[in-house]
Design a protein around this motif. Structure first.
Motif, PDB file in Angstrom:
ATOM      1  N   PHE A 180      33.537   3.826 -33.499  1.00  0.00           N
ATOM      2  CA  PHE A 180      33.440   5.514 -33.857  1.00  0.00           C
ATOM      3  C   PHE A 180      34.986   5.653 -33.960  1.00  0.00           C
ATOM      4  CE2 PHE A 180      33.641   9.475 -31.863  1.00  0.00           C
ATOM      5  CZ  PHE A 180      32.863  10.357 -32.661  1.00  0.00           C
ATOM      6  N   ARG A 181      35.865   5.379 -32.848  1.00  0.00           N
ATOM      7  CA  ARG A 181      37.209   5.749 -32.762  1.00  0.00           C
ATOM      8  C   ARG A 181      37.874   5.540 -34.290  1.00  0.00           C
ATOM      9  NH1 ARG A 181      36.307   4.472 -27.173  1.00  0.00           N
ATOM     10  NH2 ARG A 181      36.900   2.178 -27.625  1.00  0.00           N
ATOM     11  N   ARG A 182      37.751   4.367 -34.735  1.00  0.00           N
ATOM     12  CA  ARG A 182      38.260   3.946 -35.795  1.00  0.00           C
ATOM     13  C   ARG A 182      37.884   4.970 -36.881  1.00  0.00           C
ATOM     14  NH1 ARG A 182      37.951  -1.421 -34.210  1.00  0.00           N
ATOM     15  NH2 ARG A 182      35.947  -1.640 -35.234  1.00  0.00           N
ATOM     16  N   PHE A 183      36.618   5.267 -37.236  1.00  0.00           N
ATOM     17  CA  PHE A 183      35.980   6.006 -38.135  1.00  0.00           C
ATOM     18  C   PHE A 183      36.596   7.255 -37.893  1.00  0.00           C
ATOM     19  CE2 PHE A 183      33.017   9.103 -39.680  1.00  0.00           C
ATOM     20  CZ  PHE A 183      32.711   8.581 -40.980  1.00  0.00           C
ATOM     21  N   PHE A 184      36.581   7.959 -36.690  1.00  0.00           N
ATOM     22  CA  PHE A 184      36.999   9.303 -36.626  1.00  0.00           C
ATOM     23  C   PHE A 184      38.284   9.433 -36.614  1.00  0.00           C
ATOM     24  CE2 PHE A 184      38.628  13.059 -34.168  1.00  0.00           C
ATOM     25  CZ  PHE A 184      37.616  13.863 -34.520  1.00  0.00           C
ATOM     26  N   ALA A 185      39.267   8.466 -36.361  1.00  0.00           N
ATOM     27  CA  ALA A 185      40.615   8.517 -36.643  1.00  0.00           C
ATOM     28  C   ALA A 185      41.085   8.477 -38.076  1.00  0.00           C
ATOM     29  CB  ALA A 185      41.431   7.311 -36.091  1.00  0.00           C
ATOM     30  N   ALA A 186      40.290   7.547 -38.858  1.00  0.00           N
ATOM     31  CA  ALA A 186      40.312   7.689 -40.431  1.00  0.00           C
ATOM     32  C   ALA A 186      39.976   8.867 -41.160  1.00  0.00           C
ATOM     33  CB  ALA A 186      39.564   6.476 -40.818  1.00  0.00           C
ATOM     34  N   HIS A 187      38.984   9.565 -40.636  1.00  0.00           N
ATOM     35  CA  HIS A 187      38.661  10.906 -41.099  1.00  0.00           C
ATOM     36  C   HIS A 187      38.802  12.098 -40.350  1.00  0.00           C
ATOM     37  CE1 HIS A 187      35.981   8.647 -44.016  1.00  0.00           C
ATOM     38  NE2 HIS A 187      35.970   7.481 -43.124  1.00  0.00           N
ATOM     39  N   ALA A 188      40.014  12.056 -39.471  1.00  0.00           N
ATOM     40  CA  ALA A 188      40.496  13.333 -38.871  1.00  0.00           C
ATOM     41  C   ALA A 188      40.836  14.369 -39.521  1.00  0.00           C
ATOM     42  CB  ALA A 188      41.445  12.753 -37.795  1.00  0.00           C
ATOM     43  N   ALA A 189      41.257  14.316 -40.663  1.00  0.00           N
ATOM     44  CA  ALA A 189      41.764  15.512 -41.362  1.00  0.00           C
ATOM     45  C   ALA A 189      40.444  16.190 -42.074  1.00  0.00           C
ATOM     46  CB  ALA A 189      42.520  15.049 -42.479  1.00  0.00           C
ATOM     47  N   GLU A 190      39.482  15.328 -42.375  1.00  0.00           N
ATOM     48  CA  GLU A 190      38.073  15.937 -42.713  1.00  0.00           C
ATOM     49  C   GLU A 190      37.297  16.615 -41.733  1.00  0.00           C
ATOM     50  OE1 GLU A 190      36.026  12.832 -45.095  1.00  0.00           O
ATOM     51  OE2 GLU A 190      37.939  11.906 -44.965  1.00  0.00           O
TER      52      GLU A 190
END
Length: 79
Positions: A52-62
């Motif tokens: 989840f942390r990796r996914f959120f970091a990858a999509h933080a701008a979105e």
């Protein structure tokens, strides 16, 4: 193989005996299986949280664009 001594109340020990008897297994196997299941559950939760942390970091701008009111204030902005 390493071992661990675990203390139980009389009630807990009686409950373990009963459960082991109902399942047709030993108390040792019952307790070991319960511990192994908890270890597996813990690892899965850790791995899920990391994913989840990796996914959120990858999509933080979105996420920031989709939920601007939830973004923390940046330097110089009032809270």
């Amino acid at each position: 193989m390493p071992a661990l001594n675990v203390e139980f109340t009389d009630r807990e020990l009686e409950d373990l005996r009963q459960i082991a008897k109902e399942r047709g297994t030993s108390m040792k196997a019952l307790v070991r299986d319960a511990a192994a299941a908890d270890i597996a559950r813990h690892r899965a939760l850790q791995e899920g949280a990391e994913e989840f942390r990796r996914f959120f970091a990858a999509h933080a701008a979105e996420f920031a664009a989709a939920f601007p009111d939830d973004e923390p204030p940046t330097n110089g902005e009032a809270a």
